[in-house]
Design an enzyme around this catalytic site. Structure first.
Site, PDB file in Angstrom:
ATOM      1  N   LYS A 144     -20.398  50.594  72.701  1.00 33.19           N
ATOM      2  CA  LYS A 144     -20.817  49.380  72.009  1.00 33.19           C
ATOM      3  C   LYS A 144     -21.586  49.698  70.736  1.00 33.19           C
ATOM      4  O   LYS A 144     -21.494  48.999  69.744  1.00 33.19           O
ATOM      5  CB  LYS A 144     -21.678  48.534  72.968  1.00 33.19           C
ATOM      6  CG  LYS A 144     -22.135  47.210  72.404  1.00 33.19           C
ATOM      7  CD  LYS A 144     -20.969  46.245  72.300  1.00 33.19           C
ATOM      8  CE  LYS A 144     -21.344  44.958  71.596  1.00 33.19           C
ATOM      9  NZ  LYS A 144     -20.130  44.315  71.044  1.00 33.19           N
ATOM     10  N   CYS A 200     -24.735  57.924  73.213  1.00 33.72           N
ATOM     11  CA  CYS A 200     -25.426  58.221  74.459  1.00 33.72           C
ATOM     12  C   CYS A 200     -26.731  57.430  74.548  1.00 33.72           C
ATOM     13  O   CYS A 200     -27.300  57.051  73.530  1.00 33.72           O
ATOM     14  CB  CYS A 200     -25.809  59.691  74.613  1.00 33.72           C
ATOM     15  SG  CYS A 200     -24.492  60.834  74.243  1.00 33.72           S
ATOM     16  N   ARG A 216     -24.072  52.304  74.962  1.00 34.99           N
ATOM     17  CA  ARG A 216     -24.114  53.441  74.036  1.00 34.99           C
ATOM     18  C   ARG A 216     -23.121  54.539  74.431  1.00 34.99           C
ATOM     19  O   ARG A 216     -23.055  55.576  73.798  1.00 34.99           O
ATOM     20  CB  ARG A 216     -25.526  54.031  74.002  1.00 34.99           C
ATOM     21  CG  ARG A 216     -26.602  53.019  73.649  1.00 34.99           C
ATOM     22  CD  ARG A 216     -27.973  53.638  73.732  1.00 34.99           C
ATOM     23  NE  ARG A 216     -28.201  54.526  72.621  1.00 34.99           N
ATOM     24  CZ  ARG A 216     -28.697  54.170  71.444  1.00 34.99           C
ATOM     25  NH1 ARG A 216     -29.051  52.918  71.250  1.00 34.99           N
ATOM     26  NH2 ARG A 216     -28.859  55.037  70.496  1.00 34.99           N
ATOM     27  N   GLU A 235      -9.002  41.674  61.813  1.00 33.06           N
ATOM     28  CA  GLU A 235      -9.857  41.535  62.989  1.00 33.06           C
ATOM     29  C   GLU A 235      -8.998  41.269  64.233  1.00 33.06           C
ATOM     30  O   GLU A 235      -9.274  41.796  65.315  1.00 33.06           O
ATOM     31  CB  GLU A 235     -10.883  40.411  62.748  1.00 33.06           C
ATOM     32  CG  GLU A 235     -11.811  40.108  63.895  1.00 33.06           C
ATOM     33  CD  GLU A 235     -12.647  41.288  64.396  1.00 33.06           C
ATOM     34  OE1 GLU A 235     -12.663  42.348  63.762  1.00 33.06           O
ATOM     35  OE2 GLU A 235     -13.266  41.127  65.464  1.00 33.06           O
ATOM     36  N   ASN A 260     -29.880  62.467  72.942  1.00 28.38           N
ATOM     37  CA  ASN A 260     -29.003  61.567  72.198  1.00 28.38           C
ATOM     38  C   ASN A 260     -29.056  61.994  70.740  1.00 28.38           C
ATOM     39  O   ASN A 260     -30.143  62.158  70.181  1.00 28.38           O
ATOM     40  CB  ASN A 260     -29.499  60.122  72.351  1.00 28.38           C
ATOM     41  CG  ASN A 260     -28.808  59.172  71.396  1.00 28.38           C
ATOM     42  OD1 ASN A 260     -27.637  59.352  71.078  1.00 28.38           O
ATOM     43  ND2 ASN A 260     -29.532  58.180  70.932  1.00 28.38           N
ATOM     44  N   GLY A 261     -27.877  62.185  70.129  1.00 29.77           N
ATOM     45  CA  GLY A 261     -27.836  62.614  68.731  1.00 29.77           C
ATOM     46  C   GLY A 261     -26.901  63.807  68.599  1.00 29.77           C
ATOM     47  O   GLY A 261     -26.135  64.104  69.516  1.00 29.77           O
ATOM     48  N   HIS A 312       7.304  46.610  51.238  1.00 32.81           N
ATOM     49  CA  HIS A 312       7.102  47.864  50.492  1.00 32.81           C
ATOM     50  C   HIS A 312       7.090  49.068  51.426  1.00 32.81           C
ATOM     51  O   HIS A 312       6.603  50.134  51.065  1.00 32.81           O
ATOM     52  CB  HIS A 312       5.819  47.786  49.669  1.00 32.81           C
ATOM     53  CG  HIS A 312       5.898  46.714  48.618  1.00 32.81           C
ATOM     54  ND1 HIS A 312       6.641  46.850  47.477  1.00 32.81           N
ATOM     55  CD2 HIS A 312       5.383  45.463  48.590  1.00 32.81           C
ATOM     56  CE1 HIS A 312       6.564  45.742  46.766  1.00 32.81           C
ATOM     57  NE2 HIS A 312       5.798  44.877  47.428  1.00 32.81           N
TER      58      HIS A 312
END
Ligand code: M6R
Length: 600
Positions: free
Chosen positions: A595, A2, A28, A476, A98-99, A499
């Site tokens: 992000k 956030c 965020r 990646e 935020n948190g 495998h």
């Protein structure tokens, strides 16, 4: 995660500041958003599910306010909907947070016994209620904040409006980043100075357990004991990070294309004056071992470095996911250099891992893209990647910049260690100087990527395989595809398929592969034959002259190991991009992601 922003002004409408700030903070999180502002001396709240542009359209054109707070959310507690969106209001207190309040359940139980009733499923509403509880108990805002800090466990950056104090905004901080931006007659708070750069580049950084009382012309910052702190007023001097997509449809495509400049920009300080510049790199010869820690794409960049360290310098190197590393026994020693890789410099797990290593007095090095981000203040030394601001959630140019720094770090180590001759080092430096020529044809090869994308975009399972360095690159490649196209894609060491995983190969299952290691290529090709025999469609990136009518081949130039990952990854990035484009996904802001991952 956030992002939060707040503003108070003597003479300007703060609503555009809040909306611009939120748009810049969407990296965020972007699943819901909300705003609270003073109108006719009353707190007006608007909340929506979705992105900030939707919130913006809900504001009345004539609305004007001198004080407000706003939030863009990435759901942690409770679904992404308007009820759970911030701001949260409890009687006299309105907050954006935020948190994560880790003991929210215990606090909620305590408050429910005091007849508090909750509307949302969030920990943040509990934080608002707890602040209200102390405010009603003490009728003193500073005491309220101090009690809150004593009681709430977890992380928080909070912007707060108190009903009976409409001339001030309040900010409270622990672990989640929070800055206070200063401009004429207007003061702002934000998760990130870059979110409010349009209005100011001067700011204070709040430290843990600090809070601030902010009016339009000053911010009084205090610590947990109530002692006023004189903070250094910082000035953000870097280039403006306001961005546009230019001629591209998505930031991701723009950022992929920018790699022809960003790799060289990152490398330049270490190559421009040959060996002399290379030796600016930290001397690693005093360490017995290198540990590398990161998350997601940064972790994958670390895997490339592990291959280079172990194969080319005979130095022991291990790579760890930060979320695992922080909770495991790492046998920390002063002989091990731990390298932390991060684009944002704000990833919660990586920050926790740095703190862990530092707490044992062991050496740390950061490879970080965002200057003045939280990690840059924590590590002993920092090497900056020069990718510029990366907006698309899927990391591309930051990854190649990380690989560039790591490759040059290994090269300098190989030289100091006498694993490589001076002549060879100079040849590799020339390859870096020539990167634009090597990479541009790959970037321009749209037809082949589009053809592959058309072949695979309707599939639901795709496999990526490789050996050695190519295995690291396949991880990646698979991550890029899955995060933006929502196709299930997995990477495997090519020799591992038989495998178990080969049982998943059906007629037309796409298998993507790179083979760029002379010693291992024949073995990888045999593995491709095995999946071909079971009906797979096979796509191969290689620097070998291979001809096989059953395999779609993308050729790259033969280069040293220090460069080849920068080439192989380009087709992988563009195949992911065009596949997602055909599926019509929100490429720059894929669902459920953010992000910057600022919660663990
Ligand atoms: O900002 P960081 O480099 O620390 O972020 C780490 C990961 O969250 C990030 O690389 C993520 O995996 C990307 N979305 C991948 O494209």
């Amino acid at each position: 995660m956030c992002g939060i922003v707040g503003a108070i002004s003597k003479d300007r409408n703060i609503l555009p500041i809040l909306i611009t700030g939120l748009k810049n903070l969407e990296y965020r999180g972007y699943d819901s958003a909300g705003i609270a502002y003073l109108r006719n001396n009353k707190v007006t709240i608007k909340k929506i599910t979705g992105k900030v542009s939707k919130l913006e359209s809900k504001l009345n054109k004539n609305d004007n306010s001198h004080l407000g707070i706003a939030h863009t959310r990435w759901a942690t507690h409770g679904k992404a909907n308007a009820i759970n969106a911030h701001p949260h209001r409890y009687k006299h207190i309105t907050i954006v947070h935020n948190g994560i309040i880790e003991n929210f359940k215990e606090l909620k139980d305590m408050l429910e016994k005091e007849n508090y009733i909750f509307k949302s499923s969030t920990d943040s509403e509990v934080a608002a209620a707890l602040l209200n509880y102390y405010y009603e108990k003490y009728n003193d805002i500073e005491k309220t904040i101090k009690e809150f800090m004593n009681k709430a466990i977890g992380s928080y950056a909070i912007g707060m409006i108190v009903d009976n104090d409409k001339d001030n905004l309040y900010a409270i901080k622990k672990e989640s980043p929070l800055i206070i931006g200063i401009s004429n007659n207007t003061i702002m708070l934000s998760s990130d100075i870059r979110a409010i750069l349009k209005y100011t580049n001067k700011y204070y950084i709040l430290d843990d357990y600090e809070y601030a009382k902010i009016n339009y012309n000053n911010a009084i910052i205090k610590n947990k004991t109530g002692k006023q702190i004189n903070k250094e007023l910082k000035e953000y001097k870097n280039e403006d990070t306001t961005n546009s997509k230019g001629k591209y449809k998505h930031f991701m495509l723009k950022e992929i294309m920018e790699q022809k400049e960003t790799i060289l920009k990152t490398a330049l300080p270490f190559i421009e004056d040959g060996i002399n510049s290379l030796l600016i790199m930290p001397d690693l010869t005093k360490y017995k071992e290198i540990a590398i820690v990161g998350c997601g794409t940064a972790y994958h960049a670390g895997l490339v470095a592990k291959y280079l360290f172990t194969e080319l310098t005979n130095t022991r190197c291990n790579v760890y996911l930060a979320s695992e590393y922080r909770y495991q026994n790492n046998f920390l020693s002063k002989d091990t250099l731990t390298i932390f890789i991060s684009q944002s410099g704000e990833t919660a797990d990586t920050i926790a891992a740095i703190k862990l290593v530092k707490s044992k007095g062991c050496p740390t090095l950061g490879i970080i893209n965002v200057e003045e981000s939280s990690m840059t203040f924590l590590v002993d030394k920092c090497l900056y990647t020069k990718a510029g601001s990366e907006i698309a959630v899927a990391s591309t140019k930051a990854y190649t910049a990380q690989v560039t720094i790591l490759s040059l770090l290994v090269l300098s180590h190989a030289y100091r260690n006498k694993n490589i001759s001076k002549e060879k080092v100079l040849e590799i430096i020339d390859e870096f100087k020539n990167i634009k020529t090597l990479i541009t044809p790959l970037l321009n090869n749209k037809e082949i990527y589009l053809a592959i994308a058309k072949d695979i975009y309707k599939e639901e399972d795709i496999f990526y395989i490789g050996r050695g360095l190519d295995y690291a690159l396949s991880m990646e490649g698979a991550l890029k595809l899955k995060e933006i196209s929502y196709i299930h894609s997995e990477s495997y060491a090519a020799g591992e398929l038989k495998h178990g995983t080969i049982s998943l190969i059906r007629k037309n299952t796409p298998v993507l592969c790179s083979a760029t290691n002379e010693r291992l290529n024949a073995k990888t090709i045999s593995n491709l034959k095995e999946v071909l025999a079971r009906g797979a469609k096979v796509y191969l990136i290689t620097d070998e002259k291979i001809k096989d009518d059953n395999i779609t081949i993308i050729n790259i130039k033969k280069t040293s190991d220090f460069i080849k990952s920068l080439l192989v990854i380009i087709p992988y990035q563009l195949i992911a991009y065009y596949t997602a484009a055909l599926r019509g996904t929100d490429i720059d802001k894929p669902k459920n992601l953010a992000k910057s991952v600022t919660v663990e």
